[in-house]
Design a protein around this motif. Structure first.
Motif, PDB file in Angstrom:
ATOM      1  N   ARG A  26       0.837  -1.209   0.000  1.00  0.00           N
ATOM      2  CA  ARG A  26       0.000   0.000   0.000  1.00  0.00           C
ATOM      3  C   ARG A  26       0.870   1.258   0.000  1.00  0.00           C
ATOM      4  O   ARG A  26       0.630   2.190  -0.760  1.00  0.00           O
ATOM      5  N   ALA A  28       3.960   1.507  -1.085  1.00  0.00           N
ATOM      6  CA  ALA A  28       4.629   1.599  -2.388  1.00  0.00           C
ATOM      7  C   ALA A  28       3.678   2.155  -3.444  1.00  0.00           C
ATOM      8  O   ALA A  28       4.066   2.984  -4.271  1.00  0.00           O
ATOM      9  N   ALA A  29       2.423   1.724  -3.410  1.00  0.00           N
ATOM     10  CA  ALA A  29       1.439   2.208  -4.387  1.00  0.00           C
ATOM     11  C   ALA A  29       1.183   3.700  -4.203  1.00  0.00           C
ATOM     12  O   ALA A  29       1.121   4.457  -5.185  1.00  0.00           O
ATOM     13  N   ARG A  31       3.211   5.908  -2.813  1.00  0.00           N
ATOM     14  CA  ARG A  31       4.432   6.634  -3.219  1.00  0.00           C
ATOM     15  C   ARG A  31       4.508   6.762  -4.741  1.00  0.00           C
ATOM     16  O   ARG A  31       4.909   7.793  -5.263  1.00  0.00           O
ATOM     17  N   GLU A  32       4.140   5.712  -5.434  1.00  0.00           N
ATOM     18  CA  GLU A  32       4.154   5.754  -6.900  1.00  0.00           C
ATOM     19  C   GLU A  32       3.153   6.795  -7.407  1.00  0.00           C
ATOM     20  O   GLU A  32       3.454   7.578  -8.301  1.00  0.00           O
ATOM     21  N   GLN A  33       1.968   6.828  -6.808  1.00  0.00           N
ATOM     22  CA  GLN A  33       0.953   7.808  -7.207  1.00  0.00           C
ATOM     23  C   GLN A  33       1.401   9.222  -6.879  1.00  0.00           C
ATOM     24  O   GLN A  33       1.095  10.167  -7.606  1.00  0.00           O
ATOM     25  N   LYS A  35       4.206  10.494  -7.180  1.00  0.00           N
ATOM     26  CA  LYS A  35       5.168  11.026  -8.156  1.00  0.00           C
ATOM     27  C   LYS A  35       4.498  12.008  -9.116  1.00  0.00           C
ATOM     28  O   LYS A  35       5.177  12.821  -9.732  1.00  0.00           O
TER      29      LYS A  35
END
Length: 98
Positions: A26, A28-29, A31-33, A35
């Motif tokens: 969760r 990681a997801a 953090r990716e969003q 960006k």
């Protein structure tokens, strides 16, 4: 005499869920969003509430953008929260003359 083949449906094995790995996935997801959040400017310590320019929008604490809620605005940094994950996003360094 041969035994008849077993045609009884057997349940599939249930996946084992690890709370820690779910939490990491969760984070990681999110953090990716995050960006996609571009902090261009912050204005703090002016006697009024702090504001930030994020993705070309002027926003303040409590405002939302792309599913993230702004929880704090500091000099050159904005803190966001989404899905119980809080993370800071630093202001981008703009080339001179822009």
């Amino acid at each position: 005499v041969e035994a008849a083949p077993d045609t009884t449906p057997h349940p599939l094995p249930r996946p084992v869920y690890d709370d820690e790995s779910d939490r990491r996935a969760r984070i990681a997801a999110v953090r990716e969003q995050a960006k996609a959040l571009i902090v261009r400017s912050t204005v703090v310590n002016t006697g009024s509430k702090p504001v930030a320019v994020i993705n070309d929008q002027i926003l303040s604490v409590g405002d939302s953008i792309d599913g993230f809620v702004i929880t704090a605005i500091r000099a050159r940094e904005v803190e966001f929260k989404k899905d119980d994950v809080t993370l800071p996003v630093k202001m981008v360094d703009m080339p001179r003359g822009q």
